[in-house]
Design an enzyme around this catalytic site. Structure first.
Site, short mmCIF file in Angstrom:
data_model
loop_
_atom_site.label_atom_id
_atom_site.label_comp_id
_atom_site.label_asym_id
_atom_site.label_seq_id
_atom_site.Cartn_x
_atom_site.Cartn_y
_atom_site.Cartn_z
CG HIS A 78 12.27 9.10 3.11
ND1 HIS A 78 11.95 7.79 2.83
CD2 HIS A 78 11.17 9.62 3.68
CE1 HIS A 78 10.71 7.52 3.21
NE2 HIS A 78 10.21 8.63 3.73
CD GLN A 80 12.14 0.07 -1.29
OE1 GLN A 80 13.15 -0.62 -1.12
NE2 GLN A 80 11.23 -0.23 -2.21
CD GLU A 166 5.90 10.92 7.40
OE1 GLU A 166 5.40 12.03 7.09
OE2 GLU A 166 6.04 9.97 6.60
CE LYS A 177 -5.91 2.91 18.23
NZ LYS A 177 -5.42 3.20 19.61
#
Length: 308
Positions: A78, A80, A166, A177
């Site tokens: 894909h 940006q 994804e 984290k």
């Protein structure tokens, strides 16, 4: 020891009167269970091009006469996205809803033009493209922009494929984290490290294995071909994400975990092309130079395997 087979006729369990009713009121394929004609289902046309290319009816072929395999399988990352520019977006917007930037849309349009130019160099008149896409917003936006390079008659169809999504990094992400998790992944190993409430690359490998089998079945039954046609100039375009596409290549070419971990990510809006060589095998060297593939992370052993 002798083996005996018992064949049962289902009609033998019915009463004589029931058998007579079945024989006198046989149901045809175009009727419902009451013998009435089934209603025809029609679909209204839509202005959205993504809904205007229904699935083609598969060709029913003899097991020994399969439809021609697509000329190319083109993998596209894909363009940006807002998350590529500012990782804080992931703390407020769900990953599947992150959209492209203006630059990302331009990258996708340019990629579409490059694909069309590549195909036109074949010098054939009957070429077409068929798309598979991840359901994430940024990949569907990439598909829409990319498809502008093609006239409608060149697009054989498209399919939204959730298995091309994804890698799942968890839900809304905490930046600090996530920074720690990614550092830990480097120590643990990029392929096997599983993000909390998310996936490892090994998990992605499992679902890509399922998609690969679906893709092979689609190729074997000629899903991309209109009924009665046997077009050898079909090009498949898979619009997905960086890691997912690397895992797809790993699964297709049977690369090892060590070889996978040496691969680099594709750039936004970039593509890598698997094209049939003279032996009929899909090879990356048909389109890419050895230098390009080395920069992508292929070793000498992997390059030798790409020779056709």
């Amino acid at each position: 020891m002798a083996t005996f087979y018992l064949t049962l006729n289902p009609a033998s369990f019915l009463s004589v009167s029931s058998q007579k009713r079945l024989s006198s009121n046989s149901i045809q394929c175009c009727q419902d269970t009451n013998g009435q004609p089934r209603p025809r289902v029609t679909h209204e046309p839509s202005d959205n091009w993504l809904t205007s290319f229904p699935e083609k009816n598969p060709i029913i072929s003899s097991p020994t006469v399969l439809p021609p395999r697509p000329r190319r399988i083109i993998l596209v990352r894909h363009g940006q996205s807002e998350g590529n520019v500012d990782e804080s977006v992931y703390t407020q917007v769900p990953d599947p809803k992150i959209k492209l930037t203006e630059k990302g849309m331009a990258q996708a349009e340019e990629c579409g033009k490059n694909i069309r130019k590549m195909i036109e160099k074949d010098g054939v008149d009957d070429w077409k493209v068929y798309f598979y896409a991840s359901p994430y917003r940024r990949t569907l936006e990439t598909l829409r922009c990319l498809a502008r390079a093609f006239k409608r008659r060149r697009i054989a169809g498209w399919r939204e494929e959730p298995r091309l999504r994804e890698q799942d990094f968890g839900n809304f992400q905490d930046r600090e984290k996530m920074r720690i998790e990614k550092a830990t992944r480097v120590l643990y190993g990029r392929f096997f490290y599983r993000f909390p409430n998310g996936e490892s690359a090994a998990d992605v490998y499992d679902r890509i294995t399922g998609f690969r089998e679906t893709l092979r079945a689609d190729i074997d039954i000629g899903r991309f071909q209109p009924p009665g046609e046997r077009n050898p100039n079909m090009n498949l375009v898979i619009v997905s994400h960086g890691l997912t596409l690397r895992v797809f290549l790993m699964r297709w070419y049977k690369w090892t975990v060590e070889q996978f971990e040496g691969l680099n990510n594709l750039g936004n809006g970039d593509m890598i092309v698997m094209e049939k060589g003279y032996g009929g095998r899909y090879s990356l060297l048909m389109h890419h130079t050895e230098e390009e593939l080395r920069n992508f992370g292929l070793t000498e052993e992997m390059l030798i395997d790409q020779e056709w």
